[in-house]
Structures are given as structure tokens and as C-alpha cells.
Design a protein around this motif. Structure first.
Motif, PDB file in Angstrom:
ATOM      1  N   ARG A  66       3.060  28.424  44.491  1.00 43.39           N
ATOM      2  CA  ARG A  66       4.723  27.556  44.536  1.00 43.39           C
ATOM      3  C   ARG A  66       4.773  26.728  43.319  1.00 43.39           C
ATOM      4  O   ARG A  66       5.643  26.558  42.701  1.00 43.39           O
ATOM      5  N   TRP A  69       5.840  29.159  40.655  1.00 36.61           N
ATOM      6  CA  TRP A  69       7.460  29.636  40.834  1.00 36.61           C
ATOM      7  C   TRP A  69       8.369  28.326  40.683  1.00 36.61           C
ATOM      8  O   TRP A  69       9.446  28.597  39.903  1.00 36.61           O
ATOM      9  N   MET A  70       7.949  27.177  41.235  1.00 40.77           N
ATOM     10  CA  MET A  70       8.757  26.038  40.718  1.00 40.77           C
ATOM     11  C   MET A  70       8.935  25.653  39.196  1.00 40.77           C
ATOM     12  O   MET A  70      10.015  25.458  38.973  1.00 40.77           O
ATOM     13  N   THR A  74      12.737  26.395  38.165  1.00 40.95           N
ATOM     14  CA  THR A  74      13.442  24.954  38.007  1.00 40.95           C
ATOM     15  C   THR A  74      13.382  24.517  36.654  1.00 40.95           C
ATOM     16  O   THR A  74      14.141  23.483  36.299  1.00 40.95           O
ATOM     17  N   GLU A 133       9.527  30.354  52.095  1.00 40.56           N
ATOM     18  CA  GLU A 133       9.575  29.239  51.106  1.00 40.56           C
ATOM     19  C   GLU A 133       9.848  29.902  49.581  1.00 40.56           C
ATOM     20  O   GLU A 133      10.409  29.355  48.836  1.00 40.56           O
ATOM     21  N   GLN A 134       9.526  31.150  49.597  1.00 44.35           N
ATOM     22  CA  GLN A 134       9.543  32.043  48.338  1.00 44.35           C
ATOM     23  C   GLN A 134      11.050  32.204  48.002  1.00 44.35           C
ATOM     24  O   GLN A 134      11.760  31.969  47.166  1.00 44.35           O
ATOM     25  N   ILE A 137      13.107  29.376  47.146  1.00 50.74           N
ATOM     26  CA  ILE A 137      13.029  28.732  45.779  1.00 50.74           C
ATOM     27  C   ILE A 137      13.937  29.669  44.914  1.00 50.74           C
ATOM     28  O   ILE A 137      14.434  29.124  44.158  1.00 50.74           O
TER      29      ILE A 137
END
Length: 203
Positions: A66, A69-70, A74, A133-134, A137
Motif C-alpha cells: 500500500r 502504491w500510494m 499520489t 483498497e487497491q 487507490i
């Protein structure tokens, strides 16, 4: 024998290694303890069952993934650059596994989901949460891109779901064929999902 202070992490690391290499159902507590170099008593001190360990392994891996990925999705970059960076990171992980062990590892979440989806409700439920959650995102990045006028899609949620499904599916192909190059198609397919087509792929 592992020191008491690091026994739990040794067990987690052993579980992650073994669950990534073989079918979950074929791995027993004794083998996990041998891999971790701890006695069974230490295992059961920290984890009441193999399922409890698997849940902890999944959670630990998701904390790491996570964050990755974040960090990528982002970033203050156009959506095409963010997705390209995510796909590169994904392919590099599989290439590193192939180089280190001789085999593409696949996705821990996907591997477990294929095996336990019909029999292990707590683990299945946790994996469902992680995949959701993936999607969250990726959806967030797509919605930002829509607001910025970079892309136009009818449903950012469904587009995100399709991209995550593609990532999982292509990783499965990479594992099946033991070939990280199977992931190369991710970029072109995802650009089409975003309505960007061949021009974005070639950019």
C-alpha cells in the motif's frame, strides 16, 4: 534458535517465504517453524493457528505494498506516468524474484485468493478488503485525472477495477509462463481502458 525478541518476525518472514513458494494447503506449522528456526511453542505463543499467521503475513505485505502504491499513484504526475511507474515497479518485482529464485513469484494476494476462496472465510474476506483498497487507490488517481481533464471515463470505479484485475491477471500469466514479459501488455491495455489509445502508449 531464534532469539525471543525476533521470533515473531522470523515466523512472519518464514510464512511469507513459504506461502509465496508453495500452495498454502501443503504447508504445515512444523515446516514454518523449521524455516523460522523456532520451536512450535514459539509459533503458538504468537499465532493460534496457521490461518492467524497467514492473516498477519497478508497484513504485513499489504502495509508495504500500500505504501508503494500510494507513493506512486499520489505523485504529482499525469495519470499515464503514474500508471507506467506502477506497472514498472510490478514487473521489476517479478523479474527480481525470477533472478533470485529462478521462478516468478506471482502475487501473494492472488496466489492465496485462488486457493482459499472457497474454504477459508476469514482469509478470503481479508483478501477481498485488500483488493477493494487497491481499487480505491487506482480510482482516486483516475478521478484526479478526470478532474484535470487528462482522461474521460464513464465510471472511474469500474475502470479502476478493470486495471487492478488486469494487473492480477497478467501477474498470474507471468507466473504460469515464468516470464515477467507477460506484464508488458499491461500498459497498452490500461491506456485503452482510459480511452487514451495508441498515442499514449507510444508516448
Amino acid at each position: 534458535m531464534g532469539r525471543k525478541s525476533d521470533a515473531r518476525q522470523r515466523i512472519l518472514d518464514a510464512g511469507a517465504t513459504l506461502f509465496g513458494q508453495r500452495a498454502y494447503s501443503t504447508i504445515g506449522v512444523a515446516e514454518i517453524c523449521a524455516e523460522a528456526d523456532v520451536p512450535k511453542g514459539s509459533f503458538y505463543y504468537f499465532f493460534p493457528s496457521k490461518q492467524a499467521l497467514a492473516l498477519a503475513v497478508v497484513d504485513e505485505h499489504w502495509v508495504w505494498q500500500r505504501g508503494q502504491w500510494m507513493g506512486i499513484l499520489t505523485a504529482p504526475e499525469p495519470i499515464v506516468d503514474r500508471l507506467r511507474a506502477l506497472f514498472i515497479a510490478t514487473a521489476e518485482m517479478q523479474s527480481a524474484a525470477l533472478k533470485g529464485t529462478g521462478a516468478v513469484a506471482g502475487c501473494l494476494f492472488g496466489n492465496l485468493a485462488l486457493e482459499v476462496s472457497a474454504q477459508d472465510d476469514p482469509l478470503r474476506a481479508r483478501l477481498q478488503e485488500i483488493f477493494d483498497e487497491q481499487i480505491d487507490i487506482v480510482e482516486g488517481a483516475i478521478r484526479e485525472a478526470v478532474t484535470a481533464g487528462e482522461v474521460s471515463v464513464a465510471s472511474p470505479r469500474e475502470t479502476a477495477r478493470s486495471i487492478v484485475a488486469q494487473i492480477e491477471g497478467m501477474i498470474l500469466f507471468a507466473k504460469l509462463f515464468n516470464d515477467p514479459a507477460q506484464l508488458d501488455q499491461l500498459w497498452q491495455n490500461s491506456m485503452k481502458l482510459l480511452g487514451l489509445g495508441d498515442a499514449a502508449v507510444a508516448a
